[in-house]
Write an enzyme that holds these catalytic residues in place. Structure first.
Site, mmCIF file in Angstrom:
data_model
loop_
_atom_site.group_PDB
_atom_site.id
_atom_site.type_symbol
_atom_site.label_atom_id
_atom_site.label_comp_id
_atom_site.label_asym_id
_atom_site.label_seq_id
_atom_site.Cartn_x
_atom_site.Cartn_y
_atom_site.Cartn_z
ATOM 1 N N GLU A 38 -5.279 -5.231 11.930
ATOM 2 C CA GLU A 38 -6.639 -4.649 11.908
ATOM 3 C C GLU A 38 -7.691 -5.652 12.402
ATOM 4 O O GLU A 38 -8.454 -5.370 13.318
ATOM 5 C CB GLU A 38 -6.984 -4.186 10.484
ATOM 6 C CG GLU A 38 -6.125 -3.028 10.015
ATOM 7 C CD GLU A 38 -5.938 -2.954 8.518
ATOM 8 O OE1 GLU A 38 -5.767 -1.832 8.010
ATOM 9 O OE2 GLU A 38 -5.940 -4.014 7.843
ATOM 10 N N ASP B 43 0.847 -1.207 0.000
ATOM 11 C CA ASP B 43 0.000 0.000 0.000
ATOM 12 C C ASP B 43 0.870 1.240 0.000
ATOM 13 O O ASP B 43 1.922 1.278 0.620
ATOM 14 C CB ASP B 43 -0.898 0.031 1.244
ATOM 15 C CG ASP B 43 -1.918 -1.107 1.208
ATOM 16 O OD1 ASP B 43 -1.967 -1.882 2.174
ATOM 17 O OD2 ASP B 43 -2.580 -1.235 0.171
ATOM 18 N N LEU C 198 -1.639 3.993 11.418
ATOM 19 C CA LEU C 198 -2.625 4.943 10.906
ATOM 20 C C LEU C 198 -3.569 4.232 9.948
ATOM 21 O O LEU C 198 -3.301 4.094 8.757
ATOM 22 C CB LEU C 198 -1.921 6.103 10.211
ATOM 23 C CG LEU C 198 -2.582 7.476 10.363
ATOM 24 C CD1 LEU C 198 -2.906 7.788 11.808
ATOM 25 C CD2 LEU C 198 -1.728 8.549 9.740
ATOM 26 N N ASP C 199 -4.686 3.808 10.504
ATOM 27 C CA ASP C 199 -5.696 3.120 9.696
ATOM 28 C C ASP C 199 -6.539 4.146 8.952
ATOM 29 O O ASP C 199 -6.910 5.165 9.510
ATOM 30 C CB ASP C 199 -6.603 2.280 10.606
ATOM 31 C CG ASP C 199 -7.766 1.689 9.847
ATOM 32 O OD1 ASP C 199 -8.928 2.061 10.137
ATOM 33 O OD2 ASP C 199 -7.520 0.925 8.900
ATOM 34 N N GLU D 79 2.249 -2.487 10.468
ATOM 35 C CA GLU D 79 1.838 -2.486 9.067
ATOM 36 C C GLU D 79 2.871 -1.762 8.213
ATOM 37 O O GLU D 79 3.021 -2.031 7.026
ATOM 38 C CB GLU D 79 0.478 -1.799 8.927
ATOM 39 C CG GLU D 79 -0.159 -1.974 7.566
ATOM 40 C CD GLU D 79 -1.521 -1.280 7.505
ATOM 41 O OE1 GLU D 79 -1.652 -0.319 6.722
ATOM 42 O OE2 GLU D 79 -2.424 -1.671 8.269
ATOM 43 N N GLU D 80 3.625 -0.856 8.836
ATOM 44 C CA GLU D 80 4.587 -0.045 8.082
ATOM 45 C C GLU D 80 6.006 -0.607 8.118
ATOM 46 O O GLU D 80 6.957 0.062 7.690
ATOM 47 C CB GLU D 80 4.580 1.396 8.616
ATOM 48 C CG GLU D 80 3.221 2.056 8.611
ATOM 49 C CD GLU D 80 2.503 2.003 7.267
ATOM 50 O OE1 GLU D 80 1.252 1.969 7.261
ATOM 51 O OE2 GLU D 80 3.180 1.930 6.217
ATOM 52 N N ASP E 233 1.834 8.190 7.911
ATOM 53 C CA ASP E 233 1.911 6.759 8.285
ATOM 54 C C ASP E 233 3.242 6.503 8.988
ATOM 55 O O ASP E 233 3.310 5.855 10.029
ATOM 56 C CB ASP E 233 1.878 5.883 7.015
ATOM 57 C CG ASP E 233 0.479 5.593 6.501
ATOM 58 O OD1 ASP E 233 0.275 5.669 5.274
ATOM 59 O OD2 ASP E 233 -0.394 5.308 7.326
ATOM 60 N N ASP F 202 -1.214 -1.020 13.756
ATOM 61 C CA ASP F 202 -1.560 -0.298 12.528
ATOM 62 C C ASP F 202 -1.471 1.164 12.910
ATOM 63 O O ASP F 202 -2.418 1.733 13.458
ATOM 64 C CB ASP F 202 -2.963 -0.653 12.032
ATOM 65 C CG ASP F 202 -3.287 0.079 10.721
ATOM 66 O OD1 ASP F 202 -4.367 -0.160 10.155
ATOM 67 O OD2 ASP F 202 -2.459 0.910 10.272
HETATM 68 P P1 FBP Z 1 -5.104 1.022 5.526
HETATM 69 O O1 FBP Z 1 -4.756 0.475 6.855
HETATM 70 O O2 FBP Z 1 -4.003 0.879 4.518
HETATM 71 O O3 FBP Z 1 -5.682 2.349 5.607
HETATM 72 O O4 FBP Z 1 -6.271 0.067 4.854
HETATM 73 C C1 FBP Z 1 -7.377 -0.247 5.525
HETATM 74 C C2 FBP Z 1 -8.594 0.550 5.056
HETATM 75 O O5 FBP Z 1 -8.253 1.875 4.785
HETATM 76 C C3 FBP Z 1 -9.728 0.479 6.064
HETATM 77 O O6 FBP Z 1 -9.566 1.365 7.112
HETATM 78 C C4 FBP Z 1 -10.925 0.821 5.215
HETATM 79 O O7 FBP Z 1 -12.138 0.343 5.738
HETATM 80 C C5 FBP Z 1 -10.571 0.156 3.881
HETATM 81 O O8 FBP Z 1 -9.141 -0.020 3.873
HETATM 82 C C6 FBP Z 1 -10.972 1.000 2.713
HETATM 83 O O9 FBP Z 1 -10.668 0.254 1.566
HETATM 84 P P2 FBP Z 1 -11.370 0.599 0.157
HETATM 85 O O10 FBP Z 1 -10.883 1.968 -0.199
HETATM 86 O O11 FBP Z 1 -10.882 -0.497 -0.746
HETATM 87 O O12 FBP Z 1 -12.847 0.549 0.390
#
Ligand code: FBP
Length: 275
Positions: free
Chosen positions: A221, A13, A64-65, A42-43, A19, A62
């Site tokens: 997550e 990603d 920064l989700d 995650e990073e 992040d 994680d």
């Molecule tokens: P990150 O940890 O890389 O942000 O990915 C997780 C995430 O962003 C979730 O928080 C979110 O629900 C989902 O991916 C959104 O994915 P999409 O844009 O494919 O719907």
């Protein structure tokens, strides 16, 4: 040392600058406690072992989700899991020690950065939520003994991918629509999950052609939020088994994720078993 912005993390990603700032900030503060012997993030590609081998705990992070939300000022969060190390303190941590199933978590939590900053954590003694008061630079207990309602009024799914989701998911979403439920999807799992923890609901991220193993990361997550959901009376599944029962084989392993109100998850799984 984590990678530089504009680069891809170990899960492929795009990394936002924040992040990495969040990752480095959490790593250095956790190391300073002396209680942590290893961290997976995650990073970060692999396991980070900390100088102080005396630490008893392993952390999965994680930092920064939902980081894609940053540039549009939408909610983001930090998610974490705490495990006990398997080897005695003082020994070198073996890489397999970070691949424990979610059922072995001793605690998990998240911080939601949104209209307020909220910290929620769960142990086997319950789930509690705290809200940050910037005027006093303090978190106050605002949600004690949280219970995830059995049913909710909303569902969270990226509807744009609906045609690529399994039939049973498409059938379940049609049922939600027929029941007049609201679609609420923020782009940040931690924000959608927090809504469901308070008012009930279900979050779904199935496997797709683009992500045949699912998108969400098991260790960073799915496991921590599944632990909180179950401690609060909710459920979390990959469509075949409870998330917490999955035996991890890789640090950056992905999984389909269905999490939230128990009766909504049971209804979805009933569709899955008919399939
Ligand atoms: P990150 O940890 O890389 O942000 O990915 C997780 C995430 O962003 C979730 O928080 C979110 O629900 C989902 O991916 C959104 O994915 P999409 O844009 O494919 O719907």
């Amino acid at each position: 040392m984590a990678d530089l912005p504009g680069t891809l993390n170990a899960s492929g990603d795009e990394q936002q600058g924040l992040d990495l700032i969040a990752h480095d900030h959490l790593m250095s503060n956790l190391a300073a406690t002396g209680e942590v012997c290893a961290i997976i993030s995650e990073e970060e590609k692999g396991m980070a072992t900390l100088a102080g081998r005396a630490g008893k705990y392993i952390i999965a992070l994680d930092p920064l989700d939902g980081s894609a939300n940053l540039q549009v000022n939408a909610p983001v969060g930090t998610i974490f899991s705490i495990y006990q190390r398997l080897s005695p303190p003082g020994r070198v941590v073996h890489p397999t020690e970070v691949l424990q199933s979610g059922s072995r978590q001793i605690a998990a939590g998240y911080i939601l950065y949104s209209t307020a900053t909220t910290f929620v954590y769960g142990t086997r003694h319950g789930v509690h939520g705290f809200t940050y008061d910037p005027t006093l630079n303090e978190f106050f207990l605002t949600h004690s003994c949280m219970h995830l309602p059995q049913v909710g009024k909303s569902y969270a799914i990226n509807d744009g991918y609906l045609n690529s989701f399994p039939n049973y998911v498409q059938h379940y979403i049609q049922l939600c629509r027929d029941q007049g439920l609201s679609a609420r999807y923020t782009g940040a799992l931690v924000a959608d999950f927090h809504r469901h923890l308070i008012e009930g609901g279900i979050y779904l991220y199935p496997a797709t052609q683009k992500a045949p193993a699912g998108k969400l990361r098991l260790m960073f997550e799915s496991n921590p939020l599944a632990f909180i959901a179950e401690q609060a009376g909710g459920l979390a599944s990959d469509g075949k088994q409870p998330i917490l029962q999955i035996e991890p084989s890789m640090i950056h392993q992905r999984t389909p994720l269905y999490i939230g109100s128990a009766s909504m998850i049971k209804k979805l799984l009933a569709f899955a078993h008919q399939n």
